[in-house]
Design a protein around this motif. Structure first.
Motif, PDB file in Angstrom:
ATOM      1  N   ASN A 176       0.811  -1.229   0.000  1.00 55.83           N
ATOM      2  CA  ASN A 176       0.000   0.000   0.000  1.00 55.83           C
ATOM      3  C   ASN A 176       0.843   1.278   0.000  1.00 55.83           C
ATOM      4  OD1 ASN A 176      -2.436  -1.521   0.131  1.00 55.83           O
ATOM      5  ND2 ASN A 176      -2.158  -1.728   2.363  1.00 55.83           N
ATOM      6  N   SER A 177       2.106   1.162  -0.393  1.00 57.88           N
ATOM      7  CA  SER A 177       2.959   2.348  -0.481  1.00 57.88           C
ATOM      8  C   SER A 177       2.465   3.272  -1.586  1.00 57.88           C
ATOM      9  CB  SER A 177       4.401   1.926  -0.764  1.00 57.88           C
ATOM     10  OG  SER A 177       5.209   3.052  -1.045  1.00 57.88           O
ATOM     11  N   SER A 178       2.570   4.576  -1.367  1.00 62.33           N
ATOM     12  CA  SER A 178       2.164   5.563  -2.377  1.00 62.33           C
ATOM     13  C   SER A 178       3.350   6.020  -3.231  1.00 62.33           C
ATOM     14  CB  SER A 178       1.514   6.775  -1.698  1.00 62.33           C
ATOM     15  OG  SER A 178       2.450   7.406  -0.831  1.00 62.33           O
ATOM     16  N   GLU A 179       4.542   5.522  -2.930  1.00 63.12           N
ATOM     17  CA  GLU A 179       5.724   5.894  -3.707  1.00 63.12           C
ATOM     18  C   GLU A 179       5.620   5.346  -5.125  1.00 63.12           C
ATOM     19  OE1 GLU A 179       9.218   4.559  -1.785  1.00 63.12           O
ATOM     20  OE2 GLU A 179       8.997   5.868  -0.036  1.00 63.12           O
ATOM     21  N   LYS A 180       6.315   6.013  -6.025  1.00 57.51           N
ATOM     22  CA  LYS A 180       6.302   5.545  -7.409  1.00 57.51           C
ATOM     23  C   LYS A 180       6.980   4.177  -7.521  1.00 57.51           C
ATOM     24  CE  LYS A 180       5.819   9.531 -10.402  1.00 57.51           C
ATOM     25  NZ  LYS A 180       6.271  10.097 -11.687  1.00 57.51           N
ATOM     26  N   TYR A 181       6.434   3.332  -8.400  1.00 58.47           N
ATOM     27  CA  TYR A 181       7.062   2.051  -8.693  1.00 58.47           C
ATOM     28  C   TYR A 181       8.334   2.316  -9.503  1.00 58.47           C
ATOM     29  CZ  TYR A 181       2.728  -0.310  -7.344  1.00 58.47           C
ATOM     30  OH  TYR A 181       1.644  -0.775  -6.649  1.00 58.47           O
ATOM     31  N   LYS A 182       9.385   1.626  -9.134  1.00 58.43           N
ATOM     32  CA  LYS A 182      10.645   1.740  -9.863  1.00 58.43           C
ATOM     33  C   LYS A 182      10.769   0.545 -10.806  1.00 58.43           C
ATOM     34  CE  LYS A 182      13.176   4.274  -6.292  1.00 58.43           C
ATOM     35  NZ  LYS A 182      14.370   4.259  -5.411  1.00 58.43           N
ATOM     36  N   CYS A 183      10.885   0.855 -12.089  1.00 61.64           N
ATOM     37  CA  CYS A 183      10.942  -0.199 -13.110  1.00 61.64           C
ATOM     38  C   CYS A 183      12.257  -0.116 -13.876  1.00 61.64           C
ATOM     39  CB  CYS A 183       9.769  -0.053 -14.078  1.00 61.64           C
ATOM     40  SG  CYS A 183       9.871  -1.133 -15.531  1.00 61.64           S
ATOM     41  N   ILE A 184      12.994  -1.215 -13.922  1.00 64.63           N
ATOM     42  CA  ILE A 184      14.230  -1.268 -14.682  1.00 64.63           C
ATOM     43  C   ILE A 184      13.966  -1.849 -16.073  1.00 64.63           C
ATOM     44  CG2 ILE A 184      14.798  -3.506 -13.619  1.00 64.63           C
ATOM     45  CD1 ILE A 184      17.366  -0.904 -14.797  1.00 64.63           C
ATOM     46  N   VAL A 185      14.463  -1.170 -17.105  1.00 70.97           N
ATOM     47  CA  VAL A 185      14.431  -1.686 -18.477  1.00 70.97           C
ATOM     48  C   VAL A 185      15.890  -1.989 -18.840  1.00 70.97           C
ATOM     49  CG1 VAL A 185      13.819  -1.230 -20.876  1.00 70.97           C
ATOM     50  CG2 VAL A 185      12.413  -0.292 -19.030  1.00 70.97           C
ATOM     51  N   PRO A 186      16.287  -3.273 -18.884  1.00 66.29           N
ATOM     52  CA  PRO A 186      17.711  -3.642 -18.986  1.00 66.29           C
ATOM     53  C   PRO A 186      18.257  -3.592 -20.406  1.00 66.29           C
ATOM     54  CG  PRO A 186      16.395  -5.611 -18.880  1.00 66.29           C
ATOM     55  CD  PRO A 186      15.416  -4.459 -18.781  1.00 66.29           C
ATOM     56  N   ILE A 187      18.072  -2.451 -21.059  1.00 65.31           N
ATOM     57  CA  ILE A 187      18.523  -2.280 -22.444  1.00 65.31           C
ATOM     58  C   ILE A 187      19.616  -1.226 -22.482  1.00 65.31           C
ATOM     59  CG2 ILE A 187      17.830  -1.442 -24.726  1.00 65.31           C
ATOM     60  CD1 ILE A 187      15.147  -2.820 -24.269  1.00 65.31           C
ATOM     61  N   VAL A 188      20.776  -1.621 -23.003  1.00 63.76           N
ATOM     62  CA  VAL A 188      21.931  -0.721 -23.049  1.00 63.76           C
ATOM     63  C   VAL A 188      21.891   0.172 -24.292  1.00 63.76           C
ATOM     64  CG1 VAL A 188      24.450  -0.638 -23.228  1.00 63.76           C
ATOM     65  CG2 VAL A 188      23.352  -2.293 -21.693  1.00 63.76           C
ATOM     66  N   ASP A 189      21.393  -0.356 -25.400  1.00 67.52           N
ATOM     67  CA  ASP A 189      21.345   0.394 -26.662  1.00 67.52           C
ATOM     68  C   ASP A 189      19.898   0.799 -26.957  1.00 67.52           C
ATOM     69  OD1 ASP A 189      21.584   1.482 -29.157  1.00 67.52           O
ATOM     70  OD2 ASP A 189      22.338  -0.337 -30.131  1.00 67.52           O
ATOM     71  N   SER A 190      19.555   2.030 -26.623  1.00 66.90           N
ATOM     72  CA  SER A 190      18.170   2.489 -26.798  1.00 66.90           C
ATOM     73  C   SER A 190      17.799   2.680 -28.265  1.00 66.90           C
ATOM     74  CB  SER A 190      17.962   3.812 -26.041  1.00 66.90           C
ATOM     75  OG  SER A 190      18.783   4.834 -26.580  1.00 66.90           O
ATOM     76  N   LYS A 191      18.786   2.629 -29.185  1.00 67.92           N
ATOM     77  CA  LYS A 191      18.514   2.824 -30.608  1.00 67.92           C
ATOM     78  C   LYS A 191      18.351   1.509 -31.367  1.00 67.92           C
ATOM     79  CE  LYS A 191      21.003   7.240 -30.741  1.00 67.92           C
ATOM     80  NZ  LYS A 191      22.140   7.985 -31.339  1.00 67.92           N
ATOM     81  N   SER A 192      18.630   0.397 -30.716  1.00 72.01           N
ATOM     82  CA  SER A 192      18.554  -0.899 -31.374  1.00 72.01           C
ATOM     83  C   SER A 192      17.109  -1.254 -31.730  1.00 72.01           C
ATOM     84  CB  SER A 192      19.130  -1.993 -30.462  1.00 72.01           C
ATOM     85  OG  SER A 192      18.810  -3.281 -30.944  1.00 72.01           O
ATOM     86  N   ILE A 193      16.894  -1.593 -32.985  1.00 75.51           N
ATOM     87  CA  ILE A 193      15.553  -2.001 -33.420  1.00 75.51           C
ATOM     88  C   ILE A 193      15.130  -3.285 -32.722  1.00 75.51           C
ATOM     89  CG2 ILE A 193      14.196  -2.774 -35.405  1.00 75.51           C
ATOM     90  CD1 ILE A 193      15.890  -0.909 -37.150  1.00 75.51           C
ATOM     91  N   VAL A 194      16.064  -4.229 -32.607  1.00 75.04           N
ATOM     92  CA  VAL A 194      15.753  -5.520 -31.992  1.00 75.04           C
ATOM     93  C   VAL A 194      15.433  -5.362 -30.509  1.00 75.04           C
ATOM     94  CG1 VAL A 194      16.681  -7.796 -31.418  1.00 75.04           C
ATOM     95  CG2 VAL A 194      17.107  -6.811 -33.671  1.00 75.04           C
ATOM     96  N   LYS A 195      16.148  -4.498 -29.817  1.00 84.86           N
ATOM     97  CA  LYS A 195      15.906  -4.304 -28.380  1.00 84.86           C
ATOM     98  C   LYS A 195      14.592  -3.570 -28.118  1.00 84.86           C
ATOM     99  CE  LYS A 195      19.681  -6.300 -27.057  1.00 84.86           C
ATOM    100  NZ  LYS A 195      19.641  -7.610 -26.375  1.00 84.86           N
ATOM    101  N   ASN A 196      14.101  -2.829 -29.139  1.00 86.03           N
ATOM    102  CA  ASN A 196      12.733  -2.300 -29.108  1.00 86.03           C
ATOM    103  C   ASN A 196      12.478  -1.332 -27.955  1.00 86.03           C
ATOM    104  OD1 ASN A 196      10.082  -2.130 -30.144  1.00 86.03           O
ATOM    105  ND2 ASN A 196       9.350  -3.747 -28.798  1.00 86.03           N
ATOM    106  N   PHE A 197      13.467  -0.508 -27.616  1.00 84.89           N
ATOM    107  CA  PHE A 197      13.247   0.474 -26.557  1.00 84.89           C
ATOM    108  C   PHE A 197      12.206   1.516 -26.971  1.00 84.89           C
ATOM    109  CE2 PHE A 197      14.330   4.137 -23.858  1.00 84.89           C
ATOM    110  CZ  PHE A 197      14.277   3.523 -22.618  1.00 84.89           C
ATOM    111  N   LYS A 198      11.983   1.635 -28.269  1.00 80.51           N
ATOM    112  CA  LYS A 198      10.962   2.550 -28.779  1.00 80.51           C
ATOM    113  C   LYS A 198       9.596   2.243 -28.166  1.00 80.51           C
ATOM    114  CE  LYS A 198       9.075   4.287 -33.171  1.00 80.51           C
ATOM    115  NZ  LYS A 198       7.647   4.077 -32.830  1.00 80.51           N
ATOM    116  N   PHE A 199       9.358   0.977 -27.855  1.00 80.43           N
ATOM    117  CA  PHE A 199       8.095   0.580 -27.216  1.00 80.43           C
ATOM    118  C   PHE A 199       7.913   1.321 -25.890  1.00 80.43           C
ATOM    119  CE2 PHE A 199       5.738  -2.092 -24.251  1.00 80.43           C
ATOM    120  CZ  PHE A 199       4.594  -2.379 -24.977  1.00 80.43           C
ATOM    121  N   VAL A 200       8.988   1.446 -25.134  1.00 77.22           N
ATOM    122  CA  VAL A 200       8.934   2.161 -23.851  1.00 77.22           C
ATOM    123  C   VAL A 200       8.693   3.645 -24.089  1.00 77.22           C
ATOM    124  CG1 VAL A 200      10.197   2.729 -21.734  1.00 77.22           C
ATOM    125  CG2 VAL A 200      10.471   0.474 -22.799  1.00 77.22           C
ATOM    126  N   VAL A 201       9.426   4.215 -25.042  1.00 75.90           N
ATOM    127  CA  VAL A 201       9.278   5.649 -25.349  1.00 75.90           C
ATOM    128  C   VAL A 201       7.849   5.959 -25.789  1.00 75.90           C
ATOM    129  CG1 VAL A 201      10.022   7.507 -26.899  1.00 75.90           C
ATOM    130  CG2 VAL A 201      11.714   5.922 -25.932  1.00 75.90           C
TER     131      VAL A 201
END
Length: 337
Positions: A176-201
């Protein structure tokens, strides 16, 4: 000069960081070297291990040099150290006959990439390594390999295992904490098409509206107003970071394994994984623990809402060190001579 079958040469020259480095270190710690008189490791200086039998010759390659080294130059090292057996962690292996060889395949880009390097790797496997022995980490990667190259090879499927943060170091979100959830996205190359970081953006506004902070291992990228780009971390730093996070989001389109998924899952905290064939292949190989949740793109919003509303339900107890997901299987490497 006479080479000996029970002298082993391990070629891992490109394994400077990331999953490749982790897997090589795992093998050095857990493999069985009892049958060898001498073990020579060709690998970058960043490789760390505790095995007195292994002599580390510091060598590092990248790009096309990795191909040249693995296919041709390694032959000279094998002669110099009188090694009759060669293990390659570089997807291809020495093409000179008369050696006992096994190759660890871990780069799915080879299947479809149009780059010169990957075309060269495909050519080498298809025409110069027929009947060689390859080891894969999941049934899915094995099946894709057969689809691309055919069945004229020897095959083994061995799960690589992984590390997980020490249980006593894991911090858990208060109920029941009101603090924001901390989510890690373990992708080093945010430009990689295969890693698909665009989905997060593309979904960051919705993610932010649901009280979630995103932390990316990339050095930088789009929407830095709502995404924390914290850069690549060492293994120790990464394990510490996992302990502080509340869940993981993995949007990759293709992975050989996706080690961070399983390292983080060891904490017992939830992992949301974009549902792609590679994750099904791993499920079919070793099974997934109950805190890994594959989702389809059109189900993402529901998955996020369900996780934040029923966070405790998505958790499990931290995995013990003898859990099947954490234990490596190096039987193919141990028994190939």
């Amino acid at each position: 000069m006479i080479v000996k079958k029970n002298n082993l040469l391990i070629n891992a020259t490109p394994a400077k960081f990331g999953g490749a480095k982790t897997i090589v270190e795992n093998y050095l710690e857990n493999g069985d070297f009892s049958k060898y008189e001498k073990v020579i490791l060709l690998a970058p200086r960043t490789i760390f291990f505790n095995n007195e039998k292994v002599h580390h010759v510091k060598r590092e390659t990248s790009g096309l040099l990795s191909w040249t080294f693995s296919v041709l130059i390694v032959f000279l090292y094998a002669l110099y150290y009188r090694c009759g057996s060669i293990i390659s962690f570089n997807n291809v292996n020495c093409i000179v006959p008369f050696f006992n060889k096994i190759t660890y395949f871990h780069t799915p880009h080879i299947f479809y990439s149009k780059s010169m390097r990957h075309r060269l790797l495909r050519f080498t496997i298809r025409y110069l390594m027929v009947r060689e022995h390859f080891v894969f980490q999941s049934k899915y990667v094995h099946d894709e390999f057969v689809r691309v190259f055919g069945e004229k090879y020897k095959f083994s499927v061995n799960w690589c295992g992984c590390e997980s943060p020490f249980i006593n170091n894991i911090s858990f979100r208060k109920e029941n904490s009101s603090e924001k959830y901390k989510c890690i996205v373990p992708i080093v190359d945010s430009k990689s098409i295969v890693k698909n970081f665009k989905f997060v953006v593309d979904n960051i506004d919705f993610i932010d509206q649901n009280n979630i902070e995103i932390y990316s291992l990339s050095e930088g990228g789009e929407r830095s107003d709502k995404i924390h780009y914290i850069g690549r971390k060492s293994k120790v730093e990464l394990m510490s970071l996992y302990c502080e996070m509340d869940f993981m989001l993995m949007p990759s389109l293709f992975e050989t394994v996706g080690l961070p998924i399983f390292e983080f899952a060891g904490t017992g905290k939830p992992v949301l994984v974009l549902d792609k064939p590679y994750i099904s292949g791993i499920d079919n190989t070793i099974g997934l623990p109950d805190n890994i949740f594959p989702f389809c793109e059109d189900e993402f919003y529901d998955s996020i809402i369900n996780l934040t509303q029923e966070y405790e339900w998505h958790k499990i107890l931290p995995l013990s060190s003898d859990h099947r997901m954490l234990k490596p299987d190096w039987s193919a490497m141990n028994n190939f001579i």
